[in-house]
Design a protein around this motif. Structure first.
Motif, PDB file in Angstrom:
ATOM      1  N   LYS A  84       0.831  -1.203   0.000  1.00  9.08           N
ATOM      2  CA  LYS A  84       0.000   0.000   0.000  1.00  9.08           C
ATOM      3  C   LYS A  84       0.867   1.256   0.000  1.00  9.08           C
ATOM      4  N   GLU A  85       0.291   2.315  -0.537  1.00  6.57           N
ATOM      5  CA  GLU A  85       0.914   3.634  -0.510  1.00  6.57           C
ATOM      6  C   GLU A  85      -0.147   4.656  -0.130  1.00  6.57           C
ATOM      7  N   THR A  86       0.301   5.725   0.504  1.00  8.48           N
ATOM      8  CA  THR A  86      -0.596   6.838   0.798  1.00  8.48           C
ATOM      9  C   THR A  86       0.096   8.131   0.417  1.00  8.48           C
ATOM     10  N   LEU A  87      -0.581   8.925  -0.386  1.00  9.35           N
ATOM     11  CA  LEU A  87      -0.059  10.218  -0.826  1.00  9.35           C
ATOM     12  C   LEU A  87      -0.829  11.334  -0.139  1.00  9.35           C
ATOM     13  N   TYR A  88      -0.099  12.258   0.482  1.00  9.35           N
ATOM     14  CA  TYR A  88      -0.701  13.427   1.112  1.00  9.35           C
ATOM     15  C   TYR A  88      -0.183  14.681   0.408  1.00  9.35           C
ATOM     16  N   ILE A  89      -1.080  15.596   0.124  1.00  9.90           N
ATOM     17  CA  ILE A  89      -0.717  16.850  -0.541  1.00  9.90           C
ATOM     18  C   ILE A  89      -1.339  18.021   0.219  1.00  9.90           C
TER      19      ILE A  89
END
Length: 283
Positions: A52-57
């Protein structure tokens, strides 16, 4: 993980230039804002790697952080990798959370900005004109075929970019560089990274805190190569004949001219390694 880095090295070599070189119409990449202030996107990885990956912007795209937790099976052994990458307008920080190591490099976008600012007013106009006429393929930096609003993913219109002669397909949120799905298939090795949820709204500021106890060391060799490629690309884009020569030719010239013999040898070795690994990895 070394294999993953080698795999990435092949992708960069084939693309010719990283996608941060985007220049669209009269809005430059370092000025362009996303249509939302902050967002969190969760991804599932399958194929060559699983995880899994999580991208926060936040700040309309000025700051990004990606947390990754994946496993790769090699000859029946499971190799786990946990990492986090922070992207700011000036730098990219990459941390291996298991090895407790970190690396700091200048954001390629910054090199592009510096190279652009050194141009004359007339040259800047030519760069903008060429980039606009070359369209989405240049924006993605991989000489790809662009189809706007090709599909919907999680309710969002997505532009499809086919890259590297069909070896990969990226689906980006329309009008942005944010991928919601990436499909790669190189020499029989497949990997898919697909978004499973998108949440627009406030992001916990704690996720932007760098891991304690790990020092990010500067990588001067990577910086030097990226800066050279960025400058060469900008020089190519100020050429009045740039749009006629095509994206692939420009990127290939930039990569070839600035790649030292050691780098070329490493790419060749990586290609041989990938061929030899076809029967090691699962589908």
């Amino acid at each position: 993980m070394k294999i993953k880095k080698m795999f990435g090295c092949c992708l960069v070599a084939m693309s010719g230039l990283i996608p941060y070189s985007t220049v669209i119409a009269e809005e430059l990449p370092w000025d362009k804002k996303l249509p939302f202030e902050s967002i969190a996107i969760e991804y599932e990885i399958s194929g060559l790697e699983t995880g899994k990956e999580t991208l926060y912007i936040r700040d309309f795209g000025k700051e990004q952080v990606t947390y990754s937790d994946s496993t790769t099976k090699i000859m029946g052994m499971a190799v786990q990798e946990k990492s986090v990458e922070f992207v700011t307008p000036d730098y990219i920080y990459s941390y291996d959370l298991q090895a407790r190591e970190g690396m700091k490099t200048t954001n390629p976008q910054k090199h592009m900005e510096n190279a652009y600012n050194e141009l004359t007013a007339e040259e800047k106009k030519q760069v903008l004109k060429n980039s606009e006429s070359m369209g989405g393929a240049f924006a993605e930096g991989m000489a790809g075929e662009l189809q706007e609003k090709a599909t919907k993913i999680l309710g969002y219109d997505c532009d499809r970019v086919d890259i590297m002669n069909g070896s990969g397909t990226t689906y980006m949120m329309h009008g942005t560089s944010i991928p919601l799905k990436i499909e790669m298939n190189m020499m029989g090795m497949k990997m898919i990274t697909a978004a499973t949820s998108v949440k627009v709204g406030d992001v916990d500021p704690k996720v932007f805190e760098h891991p304690a106890g790990i020092q990010a060391k500067v990588d001067p060799e990577s910086d030097a190569m990226t800066e050279a490629m960025s400058r060469q690309m900008m020089n190519a884009m100020k050429d009045p004949e740039a749009s006629k020569k095509g994206v692939s030719a420009l990127h290939g010239a930039a990569a070839e001219e600035n790649m030292i013999e050691e780098d070329k040898a490493m790419i060749e070795q990586a290609g041989e390694l990938l061929k030899g690994m076809q029967n090691i990895f699962g589908n």
